[in-house]
Design an enzyme around this catalytic site. Structure first.
Site, mmCIF file in Angstrom:
data_model
loop_
_atom_site.group_PDB
_atom_site.id
_atom_site.type_symbol
_atom_site.label_atom_id
_atom_site.label_comp_id
_atom_site.label_asym_id
_atom_site.label_seq_id
_atom_site.Cartn_x
_atom_site.Cartn_y
_atom_site.Cartn_z
ATOM 1 N N ALA A 1 0.980 -1.134 -0.092
ATOM 2 C CA ALA A 1 -0.148 -0.060 -0.026
ATOM 3 C C ALA A 1 0.850 1.347 -0.071
ATOM 4 C CB ALA A 1 -0.708 0.056 1.404
ATOM 5 N N TYR B 1 6.152 9.770 6.617
ATOM 6 C CA TYR B 1 5.465 9.196 5.864
ATOM 7 C C TYR B 1 5.657 9.161 4.551
ATOM 8 C CZ TYR B 1 0.728 7.299 4.227
ATOM 9 O OH TYR B 1 -0.262 6.604 3.570
ATOM 10 N N LYS C 1 7.168 5.583 2.655
ATOM 11 C CA LYS C 1 6.441 5.019 1.554
ATOM 12 C C LYS C 1 7.340 4.827 0.348
ATOM 13 C CE LYS C 1 2.368 3.798 3.455
ATOM 14 N NZ LYS C 1 1.892 2.493 3.511
#
Ligand code: UDP
Length: 319
Positions: A119, A150, A154
């Protein structure tokens, strides 16, 4: 398939559990509940095809028996600095979930010969200088910005995923998820939709940050999980954007919510409330998803809001 899903008690994770179970798979859910909620998976307690482990995926993970698919969804995800469950207030856990958690899941995928799905997020594009954002755009992210915990976690997770694919030949895939809404969102996570819907249902003015001219594109959760499942079942390895391409300003979004709920209290502008590097524009280019997965969103904003409202009313004690 026998599928491990990390972040199973989160908003998206719990909807994915439902979708995968209804497709006939066995699902092993994992979550440490730092942002997810047991309520989101309570309805699965007696489902014999669902098992649950309370675990932190940043630590070594073990699952007995064969696993055919691994979906790594565990991570704080709200960008709101005021939110206790947002990544501003969980910066180290966020980086560990994206870095160590992804490493652990990829290691397991490698030993199990499993399909892996990461994800990822539109946030890897940062505050984009290219519009709309196609998968070929490399992004505009500040590695030491406050949002970077974040975004960079990712981005690292994507790089690690591609490394495992290229070097170890693991069957990997990456979904870049854009703004999504629906039942089971955390009402307190400070994002635009939970804030606005809560305010509207309580008859309060909607708090629009800045001048409300910043844009987003909101996807209804059922459309999103349908796209993710299609990616899981495909043999695609490169990132695929999944989101709704209908772009609107945050002000238009707030007005749409007031209209659907019949809220008369209007809008209040909070000029200084935008977080540092809050993206000014965001809209997915979903050409690849259309070509590779034959996917496009079907639920329009009004319909999606009408489907979401009962959950919010229930949580707010209004029914
Ligand atoms: N926003 C707003 N009022 C709120 C919460 C958010 O105007 O009560 C704005 C926020 O500044 C951002 C947009 O809505 O520009 C979307 O924010 P959200 O937190 O939903 O997530 P993001 O898209 O930034 O990841």
């Amino acid at each position: 398939m026998r599928i491990l899903l990390t972040g199973a008690a989160g908003f998206l994770g719990s909807h994915l559990c439902d979708h995968l179970l209804s497709d006939g798979h066995e699902v092993i859910g994992m979550d440490n509940f730092i942002t997810g909620s047991p309520d989101n998976i309570a309805h699965l307690a007696n489902n014999e095809k669902f098992t649950f482990y309370k675990r932190d995926v940043s630590n070594y993970i073990f699952v007995p028996g064969k696993v055919d698919g691994i979906l790594h969804f565990a991570s704080p995800a709200s960008p709101n600095p005021q939110s206790k469950s947002g990544y501003f207030n969980l910066p180290i856990q966020t980086m560990k979930a994206g870095a160590l958690g992804t490493h652990n899941c990829l290691g397991l995928a490698r030993t199990q010969n499993a399909r892996f799905l990461l994800a990822s997020t539109s946030e890897i594009y940062g505050d984009p200088e290219v519009h709309p954002q196609a998968e070929t755009y490399a992004g505009n992210v500040d590695p030491i910005g406050t949002r970077a915990v974040y975004d960079e976690a990712k981005r690292f997770a994507e790089s690690l995923t591609m490394a495992y694919h290229r070097f170890h030949d693991v069957n990997t895939s990456i979904v870049r998820i854009f703004n999504t809404y629906g039942a089971r969102m955390d009402l307190e996570d400070g994002r635009a939709l939970p804030n606005f819907l809560k305010q509207a249902l309580l008859g309060l003015p909607l708090t629009v940050y800045g001048d409300g001219g910043q844009t987003r594109s909101f996807c209804y959760v059922d459309d999103l999980v349908d796209g993710i499942a299609k990616l899981l079942y495909s043999d695609e390895h490169y990132p695929v954007n999944i989101g709704n391409p209908i772009e609107m300003t945050i002000l238009q979004f707030a007005e749409a919510i007031n209209k659907v709920t019949g809220n008369q209290a209007g809008i209040v502008y909070q000029e200084d409330a935008r977080s540092e590097r809050d993206p000014q524009r965001r809209q997915p280019d979903i050409t690849r998803a259309g070509k590779i997965l034959k996917w496009e969103p079907k639920v329009n904003l009004e319909e999606g809001l009408l489907r979401t409202i009962p959950f919010f009313k229930n949580k707010l004690g209004l029914v």
